[in-house]
Design a protein around this motif. Structure first.
Motif, PDB file in Angstrom:
ATOM      1  N   TYR A   7      25.162  41.192  18.322  1.00 35.22           N
ATOM      2  CA  TYR A   7      24.740  40.480  19.513  1.00 35.22           C
ATOM      3  C   TYR A   7      25.278  39.061  19.494  1.00 35.22           C
ATOM      4  N   GLN A   8      25.306  38.470  20.682  1.00 35.76           N
ATOM      5  CA  GLN A   8      25.678  37.072  20.822  1.00 35.76           C
ATOM      6  C   GLN A   8      24.522  36.350  21.488  1.00 35.76           C
ATOM      7  N   LEU A   9      24.039  35.294  20.856  1.00 31.16           N
ATOM      8  CA  LEU A   9      22.974  34.477  21.418  1.00 31.16           C
ATOM      9  C   LEU A   9      23.629  33.253  22.057  1.00 31.16           C
ATOM     10  N   ARG A  10      23.268  32.987  23.283  1.00 30.91           N
ATOM     11  CA  ARG A  10      23.804  31.814  23.992  1.00 30.91           C
ATOM     12  C   ARG A  10      22.652  30.858  24.257  1.00 30.91           C
ATOM     13  N   ILE A  11      22.760  29.661  23.707  1.00 28.98           N
ATOM     14  CA  ILE A  11      21.772  28.616  23.979  1.00 28.98           C
ATOM     15  C   ILE A  11      22.149  27.979  25.304  1.00 28.98           C
ATOM     16  N   LEU A  12      21.231  28.009  26.248  1.00 21.61           N
ATOM     17  CA  LEU A  12      21.506  27.502  27.588  1.00 21.61           C
ATOM     18  C   LEU A  12      21.112  26.037  27.746  1.00 21.61           C
ATOM     19  N   ASN A  13      19.850  25.741  27.466  1.00 21.29           N
ATOM     20  CA  ASN A  13      19.316  24.394  27.698  1.00 21.29           C
ATOM     21  C   ASN A  13      18.333  23.994  26.616  1.00 21.29           C
ATOM     22  N   LEU A  14      18.276  22.694  26.376  1.00 20.22           N
ATOM     23  CA  LEU A  14      17.248  22.087  25.538  1.00 20.22           C
ATOM     24  C   LEU A  14      16.378  21.252  26.459  1.00 20.22           C
ATOM     25  N   LYS A  47      15.293  12.045  26.770  1.00 16.11           N
ATOM     26  CA  LYS A  47      13.930  11.713  27.170  1.00 16.11           C
ATOM     27  C   LYS A  47      13.409  12.966  27.847  1.00 16.11           C
ATOM     28  N   GLU A  48      12.267  12.900  28.487  1.00 19.53           N
ATOM     29  CA  GLU A  48      11.727  14.082  29.159  1.00 19.53           C
ATOM     30  C   GLU A  48      12.743  14.613  30.160  1.00 19.53           C
ATOM     31  N   GLY A  49      12.925  15.943  30.142  1.00 17.39           N
ATOM     32  CA  GLY A  49      13.879  16.587  31.036  1.00 17.39           C
ATOM     33  C   GLY A  49      14.711  17.610  30.294  1.00 17.39           C
ATOM     34  N   ASP A  50      15.722  18.144  30.977  1.00 16.87           N
ATOM     35  CA  ASP A  50      16.568  19.205  30.431  1.00 16.87           C
ATOM     36  C   ASP A  50      17.969  18.685  30.129  1.00 16.87           C
ATOM     37  N   HIS A  51      18.590  19.318  29.140  1.00 20.17           N
ATOM     38  CA  HIS A  51      19.985  19.011  28.828  1.00 20.17           C
ATOM     39  C   HIS A  51      20.714  20.328  28.586  1.00 20.17           C
ATOM     40  N   LYS A  52      21.821  20.540  29.304  1.00 19.23           N
ATOM     41  CA  LYS A  52      22.610  21.761  29.142  1.00 19.23           C
ATOM     42  C   LYS A  52      23.254  21.765  27.756  1.00 19.23           C
ATOM     43  N   VAL A  53      23.158  22.908  27.062  1.00 20.62           N
ATOM     44  CA  VAL A  53      23.737  23.039  25.729  1.00 20.62           C
ATOM     45  C   VAL A  53      24.978  23.925  25.761  1.00 20.62           C
ATOM     46  N   ALA A  54      24.872  25.144  26.291  1.00 21.82           N
ATOM     47  CA  ALA A  54      25.993  26.089  26.404  1.00 21.82           C
ATOM     48  C   ALA A  54      26.709  26.284  25.068  1.00 21.82           C
ATOM     49  N   HIS A  55      25.971  26.764  24.067  1.00 23.70           N
ATOM     50  CA  HIS A  55      26.550  27.041  22.744  1.00 23.70           C
ATOM     51  C   HIS A  55      26.298  28.500  22.375  1.00 23.70           C
ATOM     52  N   ASN A  56      27.338  29.197  21.890  1.00 23.60           N
ATOM     53  CA  ASN A  56      27.223  30.610  21.516  1.00 23.60           C
ATOM     54  C   ASN A  56      27.117  30.768  20.004  1.00 23.60           C
ATOM     55  N   ILE A  57      26.287  31.715  19.590  1.00 23.64           N
ATOM     56  CA  ILE A  57      26.164  32.106  18.189  1.00 23.64           C
ATOM     57  C   ILE A  57      26.473  33.590  18.149  1.00 23.64           C
ATOM     58  N   GLU A  58      27.539  33.964  17.470  1.00 23.28           N
ATOM     59  CA  GLU A  58      28.011  35.343  17.481  1.00 23.28           C
ATOM     60  C   GLU A  58      27.669  36.084  16.187  1.00 23.28           C
ATOM     61  N   GLY A  59      27.786  37.423  16.235  1.00 20.40           N
ATOM     62  CA  GLY A  59      27.630  38.251  15.045  1.00 20.40           C
ATOM     63  C   GLY A  59      26.201  38.427  14.571  1.00 20.40           C
ATOM     64  N   ILE A  60      25.264  38.466  15.485  1.00 23.10           N
ATOM     65  CA  ILE A  60      23.850  38.605  15.129  1.00 23.10           C
ATOM     66  C   ILE A  60      23.480  40.079  15.121  1.00 23.10           C
ATOM     67  N   ASN A  61      22.799  40.524  14.079  1.00 22.26           N
ATOM     68  CA  ASN A  61      22.335  41.903  13.967  1.00 22.26           C
ATOM     69  C   ASN A  61      21.080  42.118  14.794  1.00 22.26           C
ATOM     70  N   LYS A  62      20.863  43.349  15.233  1.00 24.53           N
ATOM     71  CA  LYS A  62      19.639  43.712  15.950  1.00 24.53           C
ATOM     72  C   LYS A  62      18.438  43.428  15.046  1.00 24.53           C
ATOM     73  N   ASP A  63      17.393  42.865  15.622  1.00 21.76           N
ATOM     74  CA  ASP A  63      16.147  42.504  14.945  1.00 21.76           C
ATOM     75  C   ASP A  63      16.299  41.347  13.958  1.00 21.76           C
ATOM     76  N   GLU A  64      17.389  40.597  14.080  1.00 23.00           N
ATOM     77  CA  GLU A  64      17.573  39.408  13.249  1.00 23.00           C
ATOM     78  C   GLU A  64      16.859  38.225  13.902  1.00 23.00           C
ATOM     79  N   THR A  65      16.223  37.388  13.091  1.00 21.31           N
ATOM     80  CA  THR A  65      15.608  36.169  13.580  1.00 21.31           C
ATOM     81  C   THR A  65      16.573  35.011  13.333  1.00 21.31           C
ATOM     82  N   VAL A  66      16.893  34.308  14.386  1.00 21.06           N
ATOM     83  CA  VAL A  66      17.780  33.149  14.301  1.00 21.06           C
ATOM     84  C   VAL A  66      16.909  31.895  14.330  1.00 21.06           C
TER      85      VAL A  66
END
Length: 117
Positions: A7-14, A47-66
């Motif tokens: 799987y690939q996990l994509r971080i969208l926003n912080l 500060k308070e609010g959202d910031h776009k991250v757009a970072h991918n983490i690849e090669g994750i196994n099913k049922d893996e905790t990141v």
């Protein structure tokens, strides 16, 4: 039969709901002691609010905790670990949201928005 799909996990926003420092936090993300974001700076001022991250983490196994750590950059003293985001990757989809599990004594409140491919 084992699921060999990666799987690939994509971080969208912080998102920041309460920063640790009154004038804002200088934050960055780490996985396994390696800084992953931001890639083109030491930190991002939040500060308070959202910031776009757009970072991918690849090669994750099913049922893996990141586990992703949120750090606060300090100019004169060692950096402070604000807490950890833990995400169980067991299906494709999203977006999902995970709250920061703060380190003892830290008052910051953040969440991470992410999805899985």
């Amino acid at each position: 039969m084992a699921d060999n799909v990666k799987y690939q996990l994509r971080i969208l926003n912080l998102s920041c709901y309460r920063q640790d420092e009154s004038d804002g936090d200088e934050v960055f993300l780490k996985i396994k002691k390696e800084k992953i974001w931001p890639v083109d700076a030491k930190y991002v001022k939040m500060k308070e609010g959202d910031h776009k991250v757009a970072h991918n983490i690849e090669g994750i196994n099913k049922d893996e905790t990141v586990s992703i750590e949120l750090w606060e950059y300090d100019f004169w003293t060692p950096n402070d670990k604000l807490g950890t985001f833990s995400m169980l990757v067991n299906e494709r989809g999203g977006s999902f949201r995970t709250d920061l599990k703060a380190e003892k004594g830290e008052a910051a409140k953040y969440s991470l928005e992410w999805e899985v491919y």
